[in-house]
Design an enzyme around this catalytic site. Structure first.
Site, PDB file in Angstrom:
ATOM      1  N   PHE A 230     105.103 -18.586  17.049  1.00 21.80           N
ATOM      2  CA  PHE A 230     103.999 -17.939  17.019  1.00 21.80           C
ATOM      3  C   PHE A 230     104.013 -16.893  18.072  1.00 21.80           C
ATOM      4  O   PHE A 230     104.632 -17.044  19.112  1.00 21.80           O
ATOM      5  CB  PHE A 230     102.637 -18.823  17.138  1.00 21.80           C
ATOM      6  CG  PHE A 230     101.682 -18.304  15.764  1.00 21.80           C
ATOM      7  CD1 PHE A 230     102.100 -19.059  14.612  1.00 21.80           C
ATOM      8  CD2 PHE A 230     100.784 -17.643  15.884  1.00 21.80           C
ATOM      9  CE1 PHE A 230     101.207 -18.635  13.570  1.00 21.80           C
ATOM     10  CE2 PHE A 230      99.797 -17.157  14.789  1.00 21.80           C
ATOM     11  CZ  PHE A 230     100.256 -17.922  13.509  1.00 21.80           C
TER      12      PHE A 230
ATOM     13  N   GLN B 243      89.959  -8.555  19.757  1.00 19.86           N
ATOM     14  CA  GLN B 243      91.255  -8.441  19.407  1.00 19.86           C
ATOM     15  C   GLN B 243      91.431  -7.568  18.075  1.00 19.86           C
ATOM     16  O   GLN B 243      90.588  -8.167  17.069  1.00 19.86           O
ATOM     17  CB  GLN B 243      91.962 -10.065  19.171  1.00 19.86           C
ATOM     18  CG  GLN B 243      93.195 -10.246  18.805  1.00 19.86           C
ATOM     19  CD  GLN B 243      93.751 -11.340  18.784  1.00 19.86           C
ATOM     20  OE1 GLN B 243      93.312 -12.439  18.305  1.00 19.86           O
ATOM     21  NE2 GLN B 243      94.634 -11.642  19.963  1.00 19.86           N
TER      22      GLN B 243
ATOM     23  N   HIS C  60      93.933  -7.571  15.156  1.00 14.45           N
ATOM     24  CA  HIS C  60      95.183  -8.393  14.439  1.00 14.45           C
ATOM     25  C   HIS C  60      96.055  -7.390  14.120  1.00 14.45           C
ATOM     26  O   HIS C  60      95.502  -6.517  13.164  1.00 14.45           O
ATOM     27  CB  HIS C  60      94.722  -9.297  13.272  1.00 14.45           C
ATOM     28  CG  HIS C  60      95.756 -10.432  13.096  1.00 14.45           C
ATOM     29  ND1 HIS C  60      96.796  -9.903  12.521  1.00 14.45           N
ATOM     30  CD2 HIS C  60      95.852 -11.590  13.192  1.00 14.45           C
ATOM     31  CE1 HIS C  60      97.663 -10.971  12.071  1.00 14.45           C
ATOM     32  NE2 HIS C  60      97.041 -12.103  12.702  1.00 14.45           N
TER      33      HIS C  60
ATOM     34  N   LEU D  34      93.361 -10.381   6.402  1.00 16.30           N
ATOM     35  CA  LEU D  34      94.298 -10.903   7.097  1.00 16.30           C
ATOM     36  C   LEU D  34      95.561 -11.257   6.574  1.00 16.30           C
ATOM     37  O   LEU D  34      95.593 -12.033   5.473  1.00 16.30           O
ATOM     38  CB  LEU D  34      93.610 -12.012   8.031  1.00 16.30           C
ATOM     39  CG  LEU D  34      94.444 -12.591   8.922  1.00 16.30           C
ATOM     40  CD1 LEU D  34      94.715 -11.688  10.174  1.00 16.30           C
ATOM     41  CD2 LEU D  34      93.896 -14.023   9.596  1.00 16.30           C
TER      42      LEU D  34
ATOM     43  N   GLU E 141      99.983 -13.945  11.387  1.00 16.55           N
ATOM     44  CA  GLU E 141     101.068 -13.980  12.401  1.00 16.55           C
ATOM     45  C   GLU E 141     102.447 -14.577  11.655  1.00 16.55           C
ATOM     46  O   GLU E 141     103.500 -14.458  12.250  1.00 16.55           O
ATOM     47  CB  GLU E 141     100.640 -13.971  13.573  1.00 16.55           C
ATOM     48  CG  GLU E 141     101.685 -13.751  14.632  1.00 16.55           C
ATOM     49  CD  GLU E 141     100.858 -13.680  16.004  1.00 16.55           C
ATOM     50  OE1 GLU E 141      99.516 -13.437  16.126  1.00 16.55           O
ATOM     51  OE2 GLU E 141     101.304 -14.166  17.075  1.00 16.55           O
TER      52      GLU E 141
ATOM     53  N   ARG F 251      99.291  -9.874  20.295  1.00 18.02           N
ATOM     54  CA  ARG F 251      98.567  -9.335  19.293  1.00 18.02           C
ATOM     55  C   ARG F 251      98.254  -7.817  19.689  1.00 18.02           C
ATOM     56  O   ARG F 251      98.252  -6.995  19.116  1.00 18.02           O
ATOM     57  CB  ARG F 251      97.441 -10.094  18.626  1.00 18.02           C
ATOM     58  CG  ARG F 251      97.834 -11.311  17.792  1.00 18.02           C
ATOM     59  CD  ARG F 251      96.661 -11.988  17.348  1.00 18.02           C
ATOM     60  NE  ARG F 251      97.160 -13.033  16.436  1.00 18.02           N
ATOM     61  CZ  ARG F 251      96.285 -13.961  15.913  1.00 18.02           C
ATOM     62  NH1 ARG F 251      95.341 -13.989  16.355  1.00 18.02           N
ATOM     63  NH2 ARG F 251      96.923 -14.983  15.194  1.00 18.02           N
TER      64      ARG F 251
ATOM     65  N   HIS G 283      89.598  -8.574  14.549  1.00 17.45           N
ATOM     66  CA  HIS G 283      89.721 -10.214  14.490  1.00 17.45           C
ATOM     67  C   HIS G 283      88.985 -11.092  15.110  1.00 17.45           C
ATOM     68  O   HIS G 283      88.534 -12.250  14.589  1.00 17.45           O
ATOM     69  CB  HIS G 283      91.414 -10.318  14.663  1.00 17.45           C
ATOM     70  CG  HIS G 283      91.841 -11.599  14.138  1.00 17.45           C
ATOM     71  ND1 HIS G 283      91.628 -12.058  12.737  1.00 17.45           N
ATOM     72  CD2 HIS G 283      92.403 -12.492  14.652  1.00 17.45           C
ATOM     73  CE1 HIS G 283      92.086 -13.294  12.536  1.00 17.45           C
ATOM     74  NE2 HIS G 283      92.624 -13.490  13.895  1.00 17.45           N
TER      75      HIS G 283
ATOM     76  N   ARG H 193      93.583 -13.050  23.163  1.00 23.79           N
ATOM     77  CA  ARG H 193      93.760 -14.453  22.824  1.00 23.79           C
ATOM     78  C   ARG H 193      95.140 -14.555  22.007  1.00 23.79           C
ATOM     79  O   ARG H 193      95.635 -13.710  21.285  1.00 23.79           O
ATOM     80  CB  ARG H 193      92.825 -14.768  21.584  1.00 23.79           C
ATOM     81  CG  ARG H 193      93.011 -16.169  21.100  1.00 23.79           C
ATOM     82  CD  ARG H 193      91.960 -16.815  20.193  1.00 23.79           C
ATOM     83  NE  ARG H 193      91.646 -15.788  19.144  1.00 23.79           N
ATOM     84  CZ  ARG H 193      92.769 -15.864  17.925  1.00 23.79           C
ATOM     85  NH1 ARG H 193      93.646 -16.726  17.864  1.00 23.79           N
ATOM     86  NH2 ARG H 193      92.348 -15.283  16.886  1.00 23.79           N
TER      87      ARG H 193
END
Lengths: 595, 262, 169
Positions: A116, A249, A251, A261, A264, A295, A362, A403
């Site tokens: 990730f 954030q 995304h 969405l 990721e 991100r 996001h 984040r």
């Protein structure tokens, strides 16, 4: 008017709320108030995974996880909190597994893990497989599992109850050094029962806020229609500060034009971002981990490509997420939902075609400040006894200015659990705080005002204008000019909000009325976010200022704290007091953030 | 196993010139939206309202409903949240079929005729498209939808092979939207049947190798209002927005009850 | 629940319960059924269905295909068959299975389509009565069937099967 008494009242039934309820429900008389049926909460939309250094497939340890979290947050992370989270992550995952969560498994039958963004081995050497997952439905599984366990433990839910006010009282208190201050105490909440339109007051010794985020401030967002910053706005109105609200954030991979969405995990499984020339542009921005950079970096890189004319599509306004080089069976096994989204909403077949993507709002890194016991702070040090917050609404701060992917599912589990335990513990010794006279007055007046308004302003119009201006001016690139523009617009919209009207005057399921109230929350939070962004004259994590493109540790290695305070003015906006709070360092010194 | 991220020549896989129309070229069209309304505060009887709207190619039924609510008639009431088919708030009857409004693209419907939207059937309608979900969740709660494992808790995770995990994968996808249960003719009759959703969620635990209470759930579903009321009309499978093979799951539970009895 | 919470206002003390406890009584299942009647019924439908396919097709074959086919069927033919215990058993099984299968099917349809309990009770009572009458009557006929009927003069009726000659004489 009905008054209910509970030891613990939890506001919100997403991941954090239900995780808290499972703990608190077994220890104290607990009620969960939720404006949605619990399984509708947006935790269910999370896809990719939940990181924990289980080391089931690769060497790993929680200290590396802490480092990644701190570095990912561009060093604005409170490191004690990050340590707690990374350490307790392992138990958090195992707790969920024992509650029944169906994780994907390794051939040996252990919980499988995948790569990730921003999660690395040995302080940035290479990507590591740390995210525990269940296909691309990890959030769905977490939400269902937590709800199942709430059913198991007979947690009392009040479904479709909107919390519209936090009841607090102030007492004079004295510090050790003899100075006096006003100590806030929580007495309960005022709620609105959607079905009947009646107000209910819940008196409680502990109140846990787990109300989620504020995505609907923006037009393009992966967030649900119901994520309207309720908890943050209520705390703010009650005089509690908000921390780091400028950090939002975006995304990288939202379906272009829709914001839906795409996890990721798509890149974790090998997906590649390409511009209109077919170039894998992330090689230029993050040579080591490329598409798996955090991100904020990826989102900015994508926006940069589009700005420089390398966007794809007729309007050159998006880039591609390319999965075509992966085996179709692999895609179907690991990413079934997101490929279905691409097919359903854009009629794109990810097996053979690249998927148009663009950053989408996001997650709010900021929120109600808490300490690592999830206790809410009324300033930099003083705790509000009995008031707790966990999840996206809170700012512990484990996410700092950006984040890392999967850390939100972790956050809700670790700090949700803590909030539940500490709230119940507090309630076992504390006394009820006496309710002030007619605590519902403020809400009643607000509702009456909206119902009887003779104004001509429509909720949807104001909301759309707010979202447009925020998308235009407060997205991944910000500057003094754009922020000023947003502030001016918000000021205008707040004026027009006074003339708002609702068409539905009924009591039964009056969502028209509640959308109007939610718009009020959005406007307040947009203002706070924008003022906070104006004040931070540097670029860090999710907050990028074109006029100040570098990180400035000397002046801004500090959390922003914004208070609602009629006597003050910040950045030309009346009624907001600005303060800062030092960042907590334990083992990592700030370094340049490169991937 | 992750596929290594090897470099590929984009030209070999993607013709960027051709794939250029992805989400861009959005056509515009007119629709008529016809909604069955009900509001006991206004009148006792239900009525139909119709609106003519101009919509776009990527719009869903939910967008049309929002357009009415936000621009024309604020009293139109429906539940919605995530708007991309994973929260399960907006199950409704669209042209006679149970669908999630946020997952049904307008362009996939016959726009030459009015698009007919009603509340899901079989549950008490509260207002417009909102129904009382409590009976639905009551059935769900009755099948004990949580893992019960009485063996000592291990320090690490309970081991489960990928095959064992795969066994119940389909039914873990359920989002409790009630599209299946409210599409079932048996449920429409008197609301006594447990309904497909409850059985699907029981299935998810009955076939989980880590769970010990399968027998209890089978006993619950052996009730006269349990699995034996299923007539395999496949309405539920057709209605499921998550693509769960609901009828198959019900049949598997029937088989499990039989096997256990023999 | 802690001791300090004793004064909490609980639903039982007059405050309307939260909606999560409020369910339209129509949906409450009156009582859990005991035993496995529905399962047995479900299995019976499948087993009897399969058996009936065999029973009915052999019946049709022997009546309609063998020998002179449809033209052979008369009183004598039926009497001849029922003189044989195998055919007696065959037809008895067919009668019982078909009636129970059909009745259970009808019961299911009534359960699925009758919305009121009283309607259901009436329809099912009629159904069960009809079923019982037909089964009893049919069984009686098979076992008490008299193939060799005499007229007033003591002669065999002319449609009697051939074996009656020997019986009478």
């Amino acid at each position: 008017m009905q008054v209910h008494k509970y030891d613990v009242v939890i506001v919100g039934a997403g991941g954090a709320g239900m995780r808290a309820a499972i703990e608190s429900g077994q220890r104290a008389h607990t009620a969960v108030l939720t404006k949605l049926y619990p399984t509708r909460s947006h935790t269910g939309a999370a896809q990719g995974g939940m990181c924990a250094a289980l080391a089931n497939v690769e060497e790993d340890n929680w200290e590396w996880h802490t480092f990644d979290t701190v570095k990912g947050g561009d060093y604005l992370v409170d490191q004690d909190a990050a340590e707690v989270m990374a350490k307790e992550a392992i138990d958090a995952v195992l707790d969920l597994e024992k509650m029944g969560l169906p994780f994907n498994r390794t051939p040996e039958g252990k919980i499988d893990q995948r790569r990730f963004g921003g999660h690395t081995r040995d302080h940035g050497k290479a990507a590591v497989r740390r995210a525990c997952y269940a296909a691309d439905r990890t959030g769905h599984m977490i939400l269902q599992t937590l709800y199942q366990n709430c059913v198991k433990h007979n947690v009392e839910f009040y479904n479709e109850y909107y919390v519209l006010d936090l009841i607090t009282v102030e007492e004079d208190a004295t510090r050790e050094d003899g100075t006096t201050y006003k100590q806030k105490r929580v007495a309960g909440v005022v709620t609105y029962d959607l079905a009947s339109g009646e107000l209910h007051i819940f008196q409680a010794k502990s109140v846990v806020f787990a109300t989620g985020g504020l995505g609907k401030i923006f037009k393009t967002t992966s967030n649900a229609h119901t994520l309207t910053a309720d908890g943050m706005a209520l705390a703010y109105r009650a005089g509690i500060p908000l921390e780091d609200m400028e950090f939002v954030q975006f995304h990288p991979t939202g379906l272009a034009g829709l914001g839906v969405l795409l996890s990721e995990a798509a890149r974790g499984e090998g997906g590649i971002l390409r511009n209109s020339d077919g170039e894998r542009f992330m090689e230029r921005y993050a040579p080591t981990i490329k598409d798996l950079a955090p991100r904020d970096i990826v989102a900015r890189a994508m926006a940069q490509e589009v700005r420089e004319g390398r966007g794809a599509g007729p309007n050159k306004d998006y880039v591609y997420l390319d999965l075509t080089h992966l085996e179709p069976e692999h895609i179907d096994a690991k990413l079934p939902d997101i490929t279905e989204f691409a097919r359903t909403y854009l009629a794109v077949e990810p097996h053979t075609e690249p998927v148009p993507v663009f950053p989408t709002c996001h997650y709010a890194m900021g929120g109600v400040p808490t300490n690592i016991k999830a206790e809410v702070l009324q300033d930099n040090e003083v705790v509000v006894p009995g008031l707790y917050a966990a999840g996206e609404v809170a700012c512990v701060s484990v996410h700092g200015s950006n984040r890392l992917g999967t850390n939100s599912l972790l956050d809700i589990n670790v700090f949700g659990k803590r909030a539940g335990i500490y709230a119940a513990e507090y309630a076992s010794t504390a006394e009820f705080v006496e309710l002030p006279e007619a605590p519902e007055t403020f809400v009643t007046e607000q509702l009456e005002m909206l119902r009887n308004s003779s104004g001509d302003q429509r909720v949807a119009t104001i909301r759309a204008e707010l979202q447009d201006t925020m998308d235009l001016n407060m997205q991944v690139f910000r500057s003094e000019e754009s922020i000023r523009e947003a502030l001016d617009k918000i000021y205008e919209l707040k004026g027009r909000y006074q003339q708002i009207t609702v068409q539905d005057k009924g009591k039964r399921f009056n969502l028209d009325l509640l959308e109007a109230l939610e718009l009020g929350f959005l406007l307040d939070m947009a203002e706070v976010m924008t003022v906070s962004a104006m004040h931070r004259k540097e670029s860090r994590g999710g907050h990028y200022r074109e006029d100040y493109p570098d990180r400035d540790d000397e002046n801004f290695m500090l959390h922003s704290m914004l208070y609602k305070d009629p006597g003050f003015e910040t950045e030309g906006v009346k009624g907001i007091r600005f303060d800062t709070k030092p960042v907590i360092f334990t083992r990592y010194e700030p370094m340049e953030r490169k991937y | 196993m992750s596929t290594p991220t090897v470099e590929k020549e984009p030209a070999s896989k993607i013709d960027l010139a051709e794939s250029g129309d992805g989400a861009g070229a959005v056509q515009q069209f007119d629709i008529t939206l016809k909604v069955r309304r009900y509001d006991p505060e206004r009148t006792e009887d239900a009525w139909w309202d119709e609106w003519n709207l101009t919509m776009f190619g990527t719009d869903r039924v939910l967008d049309a409903l929002h357009k009415v609510k936000w621009d024309v008639d604020g009293t139109l009431t429906f539940r919605r949240s995530c708007a991309h088919g994973i929260c399960g708030s907006d199950a409704m009857r669209i042209n006679g079929r149970n669908r999630l409004a946020c997952k049904t693209l307008l362009k996939d419907l016959d726009t030459s005729k009015p698009i007919i939207v009603e509340a899901i059937k079989g549950l008490p309608v509260e207002k417009d498209l909102i129904v009382d979900m409590e009976p639905f969740f009551q059935s769900y709660r009755e099948i004990m939808p949580f893992m019960i494992n009485s063996s000592p808790t291990p320090t690490a995770e309970r081991v489960q092979s990928p095959e064992e995990r795969q066994r119940f994968d389909d039914t873990t996808k359920c989002i409790l939207c009630a599209a299946c249960t409210s599409s079932c003719p048996v449920f429409w009759t008197d609301g006594q049947y447990f309904g497909p959703a409850a059985i699907v969620n029981a299935h998810r635990f009955i076939f989980d190798s880590r769970d010990d209470a399968g027998d209890m759930r089978l006993e619950i579903l052996n009730d006269r209002e349990g699995v034996w009321r299923c007539r395999t009309t496949f309405n539920c499978t057709e209605a499921c927005p998550r693509g769960i093979e609901v009828t198959k799951a019900i049949q598997e539970v029937k088989t499990a009850i039989l096997t256990r009895s023999l | 629940m802690t001791a300090t919470n004793s004064e909490a206002v609980l639903p039982a003390q007059g405050i309307e319960a939260p909606r999560s406890g409020r369910i339209d009584p129509k949906y409450l299942r009156s009582s859990a059924s005991s035993g496995s009647f529905e399962m047995v019924a479900w299995v019976f439908m499948r087993v009897s269905g399969a058996a009936l396919v065999v029973l009915i097709f052999v019946h049709l074959f022997s009546n309609l295909m063998v020998g002179e086919g449809i033209h052979q069927i008369d009183f004598a033919f039926v009497a001849g068959k029922w003189a044989n215990p195998v055919w007696q058993f065959w037809d008895l099984t067919m009668l019982w299975l078909a009636m129970l299968h059909g009745t259970n099917g009808m019961r299911t349809i009534i359960n699925d389509y009758a919305e009121k309990d009283s309607t259901r009770l009436w329809l099912k009572s009629i159904l069960y009565l009809a079923c019982a009458v037909i089964i009893i009557l049919g069984t009686l006929v098979i076992f008490t069937f008299e193939p060799c009927l005499l007229d007033d003069a003591g002669n065999l009726m002319d449609y009697s099967p051939s074996f009656c000659e020997s019986v009478v004489n």
